[in-house]
Enzyme design. Structure first.
Site, mmCIF file in Angstrom:
data_model
loop_
_atom_site.group_PDB
_atom_site.id
_atom_site.type_symbol
_atom_site.label_atom_id
_atom_site.label_comp_id
_atom_site.label_asym_id
_atom_site.label_seq_id
_atom_site.Cartn_x
_atom_site.Cartn_y
_atom_site.Cartn_z
ATOM 1 N N GLU B 67 0.822 -1.222 0.000
ATOM 2 C CA GLU B 67 0.000 0.000 0.000
ATOM 3 C C GLU B 67 0.853 1.268 0.000
ATOM 4 O O GLU B 67 0.499 2.269 -0.635
ATOM 5 C CB GLU B 67 -0.944 -0.002 1.205
ATOM 6 C CG GLU B 67 -2.094 -0.996 1.102
ATOM 7 C CD GLU B 67 -1.732 -2.394 1.568
ATOM 8 O OE1 GLU B 67 -0.531 -2.665 1.834
ATOM 9 O OE2 GLU B 67 -2.641 -3.236 1.668
ATOM 10 N N HIS B 136 -11.221 -3.580 10.856
ATOM 11 C CA HIS B 136 -11.972 -3.563 9.598
ATOM 12 C C HIS B 136 -13.143 -2.593 9.698
ATOM 13 O O HIS B 136 -14.118 -2.724 8.978
ATOM 14 C CB HIS B 136 -12.490 -4.958 9.260
ATOM 15 C CG HIS B 136 -11.590 -5.718 8.335
ATOM 16 N ND1 HIS B 136 -10.229 -5.619 8.382
ATOM 17 C CD2 HIS B 136 -11.853 -6.596 7.335
ATOM 18 C CE1 HIS B 136 -9.698 -6.410 7.461
ATOM 19 N NE2 HIS B 136 -10.657 -7.009 6.801
#
Lengths: 317, 356
Positions: B67, B136
Site C-alpha cells: 500500500e 476492519h
C-alpha cells in the site's frame, strides 16, 4: 563528442556542484540561508555519471541530499540559491527549501526529506512513461539508508513486475546520519538482495565517474528498448562534510579522518580535472565562479514572498 | 432524498460508483484504476467488476500488498499527468499509506511552488457490523481533515456517490473518497448522464425547526430515521449532510443552527479530535452564531471496535440513541424518552450479512 570535450563537460558538472556546495558553506554562517543543508561534497560523481547518460527529457528523482542531482540534471542555479534564501523566485517559491528542490522544466521531480519517499513516486512516473511509450526513463537516486525502508522492496518488486523503465541508483555513503552500515545491515550484499527480484544490479566501488556513466548508459539503453525491466546501480561514495550543515565533523568520533583521506585520493573533481590542460581548467573554473556569483546575486536581490503567500498553493485550482 | 420519481432510474450505491468510474475512464484516457483485487471476480463488492475486461490491464490492474509504494506510484503517475484511482477495500489499510499521503500528496503542490499537481483519488471503505472488529471498521477521516492539501469526501447515498466520485476524479488535488460498506446496497435516483456533486457544499436532506442534526456518511441515514421517530413525538429535526468534510461547508450548518437553536453532530467515528469536534468548534467560534446554542455530539464509544454483537451495539450510535439524545436536548425538562426499538432498525443494515 571528442574525448576532450567530454572530459570538459564532466569536469564542468563535477566542479559546478562542488563549488555551489562550497559557496553554500561559505554563506551559511551569515544566516542568510535559513534551510537545513545536506551538502553533496564528495558525492558529485554519482549524479554526474548517471545524469550524463540521460537525455534532457528523462526524469530524475532525488533525496534531501539532492543538490548534486538537481545541478547535474540542469536545474537553475539562480532558482536554487533563491530557494535556499527563502525568496519568492526560488524553485519552490520559498515553500520548499534545500530539501525539496524541484525543476519540472528539466524533469527534476521534487525531492523529499523523508528517506525512501521518492522511490515509489519515481516508479509511478516510470509507469506513466511506459504507457507513453516514447523511450523516456527515470533515474531514482536514494541513499543506503533508504534500502532499509520497506517501501524500497515494495518498489523493486512492483517495478520488476511491470518492467518499468527505471534506473535505481543507490548512493552508498556508508552512514545514515551517524550510524555506520555495520550497525544497520545484517549483510552488505545489497546487489544480491536486489537481484532476487530479477533486477540486474552492479556495484561500483570507487565512485569513478566514467565507470558510473558507462554502467548507467548500458542500463538506460536497455530501458529505452523496453526489453528489460528496471536496473540497479550501487555506487559507493563518501560524504565529506557533516550530515547536515556546512562543516566537517571528524572530531566527533563516529568516523575517522583516515577514511576521508582514502576517499579524497579518489576525488573525481580532481581525477577529471587533471586530465584537462591547466588553461582549460582555469577557464571553466572562472566561468563557474561567475555563474555562481550571478546566482547568489539573484538570490540576494530577489524579494521574499509576501505573507499572503502562506495560503497560496495549498490546493491546486 | 432522491427518491426516484415515475420513470426515473434507481441505482445502488455500489453500482453508482462503478458507473462513475466507467464514464470518467471513457471520457479521459489519463484515468486509471488500481488496487489489490480490483480485477478479481468480486471486484471490490462489485464496484470495479468487469472494468479490466472493458478497459484492459494497463488501465485496470490489481497490485501487490504494498500500500505504501502503491500510493507513491499513484502520486508519481499523477505528477506525470495521469489521474489514478487507488482502491482500498478497508480504510484501515490506508494507515499503511500515511507517509505518502501526508508527506507527499498533500504537500507536493505547495512545497514545489505549484510546479506539480497530484490529482489522485483514494477510494476506501469503512466496514461495520457482523463482527468486523477493530481493524476492519475504522473511520479515520478526521486524520485527513487535519492535513492541509487533502480533500475528504464521504457521500451518504448513491446519487452523491456518483457525483462526488466524478468530481473527485476531475479534481486536481488528492481526494480521500470514503465509502461506507453498509451504504453499498442502498438505492436512490441516479441520473444516467455524468454529473458532479460539488465538494464544499452541504445539503439539507430534511428540514426541521427544533434542532439541526449533522450526520456523516452512513450517519445521515441514521439521523433521517431518528428524525422520523422524533416526529412521532412532535420534535422537528433538520438533517444536514456535509457530503465533503474538507472543504467543509460550515455556513450551511451555521445557517441551520441559527434557525433551530440546537446542534447535534453524529459521526461514524470517534468524537475526540474528530470531525464532530471540528464542526462544533467552528460553529462555537463563529461571530455569525446567534445567541446561546445547545451543542452536542455522538460517535463511536471510545474503544476499539469489538466484534461481539452486544458490544458492537453498545459501540455504535444508532437511530434510537440519536433520537433519545435529541429528545433530551430539545426537552431537557421532560422524562427521558427513547423510541420503540422495533422501529429503529434500518432495512439496509438488516440486509447486511457477513463475512465482509
Amino acid at each position: 563528442m571528442s574525448e576532450q570535450l567530454d572530459l570538459r563537460f564532466l569536469y564542468r558538472k563535477l566542479r559546478q556542484i562542488r563549488r555551489v556546495e562550497e559557496e553554500i558553506a561559505r554563506i551559511y554562517p551569515s544566516d542568510k540561508i535559513k534551510s537545513p543543508v545536506h551538502l553533496s561534497i564528495g558525492q558529485e560523481s554519482v549524479s554526474v555519471g548517471v545524469c550524463s547518460a540521460l537525455r534532457d527529457d528523462d526524469v530524475v528523482a532525488a533525496t534531501y541530499r539532492g543538490h548534486a542531482a538537481y545541478i547535474a540534471k540542469g536545474g537553475s542555479l539562480s532558482r536554487m540559491f533563491a530557494e535556499l534564501y527563502g525568496k519568492v523566485t526560488g524553485c519552490g517559491t520559498g515553500k520548499g527549501g534545500s530539501m525539496h528542490l524541484v525543476g519540472m522544466d528539466k524533469y527534476i521531480l521534487g525531492s523529499s526529506a523523508v528517506v525512501g519517499t521518492t522511490i515509489p513516486i519515481s516508479i509511478g512516473y516510470a509507469l506513466a512513461l511506459k504507457r507513453e511509450g516514447s523511450g523516456r526513463v527515470v533515474a531514482s537516486f536514494f541513499g543506503d539508508g533508504a534500502t532499509e525502508e520497506g517501501v524500497f522492496y515494495e518498489s523493486l518488486n512492483f517495478a520488476a513486475l511491470h518492467r518499468l523503465p527505471i534506473l535505481f541508483v543507490c548512493e552508498n555513503n556508508a552512514y545514515a546520519i551517524h550510524s555506520p552500515l555495520k550497525k544497520r545491515w545484517a549483510s552488505t550484499q545489497l546487489c544480491e538482495r536486489v537481484r532476487t527480484y530479477g533486477i540486474p544490479a552492479i556495484s561500483i566501488a570507487d565512485s569513478d565517474v566514467l565507470e558510473i556513466r558507462q554502467w548507467a548508459s548500458e542500463a538506460i539503453a536497455g530501458l529505452r528498448r523496453s526489453e528489460t525491466g528496471p536496473a540497479f546501480l550501487e555506487c559507493h561514495t563518501y560524504r565529506w562534510r557533516e550530515h547536515v550543515g556546512p562543516n566537517e565533523d571528524y572530531q566527533s568520533g563516529y568516523r575517522s579522518i583516515a577514511e576521508l583521506q582514502n576517499w579524497k585520493e579518489k576525488d573525481q573533481v580532481e581525477a577529471i580535472g587533471v586530465r584537462l590542460l591547466p588553461s582549460e581548467r582555469a577557464e571553466i573554473d572562472a566561468e563557474i565562479d561567475a555563474e555562481i556569483a550571478a546566482a547568489v546575486d539573484f538570490a540576494e536581490s530577489s524579494p521574499f514572498p509576501g505573507p499572503e503567500e502562506v495560503l497560496t498553493h495549498v490546493y491546486a485550482s | 432524498m432522491y427518491t426516484p420519481a415515475n420513470g426515473q432510474r434507481s441505482l445502488r450505491y455500489v453500482d453508482a460508483l462503478r458507473e462513475a468510474t466507467i464514464q470518467e475512464m471513457e471520457r479521459d484516457k489519463s484515468v486509471f484504476l488500481f488496487g489489490l483485487d480490483v480485477d478479481d471476480h468480486k471486484g471490490i463488492q462489485g464496484s470495479t467488476i468487469g472494468l479490466q475486461d472493458r478497459f484492459g490491464p494497463e488501465r485496470v490492474f490489481g497490485t501487490p500488498l504494498s500500500e505504501d509504494a502503491m500510493t507513491g506510484v499513484a502520486i508519481g503517475a499523477a505528477m506525470a499527468g495521469m489521474r489514478p484511482i487507488h482502491v482500498h477495500i478497508r480504510m484501515d489499510f490506508v494507515l499503511l499509506c500515511m507517509n505518502q499521503l501526508v508527506n507527499m500528496a498533500a504537500k507536493a503542490h505547495y512545497m514545489y511552488g505549484g510546479q506539480v499537481r497530484v490529482p489522485i483519488v483514494i477510494r476506501c471503505m469503512i466496514g461495520k457490523s457482523w463482527g468486523q472488529g477493530a481493524q476492519h471498521s475504522q473511520a479515520l477521516h478526521s486524520m485527513f481533515m487535519h492535513v492541509p492539501g487533502l480533500k475528504v469526501v464521504m457521500p451518504s447515498n448513491a446519487h452523491d456517490a456518483k457525483g462526488c466520485l466524478i468530481a473527485a476524479i476531475r479534481d486536481d488535488n488528492p481526494v480521500l473518497f470514503i465509502e461506507h460498506r453498509l451504504l453499498y446496497s442502498t438505492e436512490c435516483y441516479v441520473p444516467e448522464e455524468p454529473y458532479t456533486v460539488e465538494m464544499g457544499r452541504a445539503r439539507i436532506c430534511a428540514s426541521g425547526t427544533d434542532i439541526t442534526l449533522v450526520g456523516i456518511s452512513n450517519m445521515v441515514m441514521e439521523c433521517l430515521r431518528a428524525r422520523d421517530l422524533l416526529s412521532e413525538v412532535g420534535i422537528s429535526a433538520e438533517v444536514i449532510d456535509p457530503i465533503s468534510l474538507a472543504p467543509l461547508d460550515i455556513d450551511a450548518i451555521l445557517n441551520s443552527v441559527n434557525r433551530t437553536g440546537g446542534l447535534l453532530v453524529v459521526d461514524c467515528a470517534w468524537t475526540n479530535c474528530g470531525a464532530s469536534a471540528e464542526i462544533l468548534a467552528r460553529i462555537s467560534e463563529s461571530p455569525k452564531l446567534h445567541g446561546p446554542v445547545q451543542m452536542e455530539r455522538m460517535g463511536f464509544a471510545f474503544s476499539p471496535c469489538p466484534p461481539s454483537p452486544p458490544l458492537e451495539q453498545a459501540f455504535y450510535p444508532d437511530p434510537s440513541k440519536i433520537a433519545a439524545k435529541v429528545h433530551s436536548m430539545v426537552r431537557p425538562l421532560d422524562r427521558e424518552w427513547s423510541p420503540d426499538p422495533e422501529k429503529t432498525i434500518l432495512s439496509h443494515e438488516l440486509q447486511f450479512r457477513g463475512p465482509f
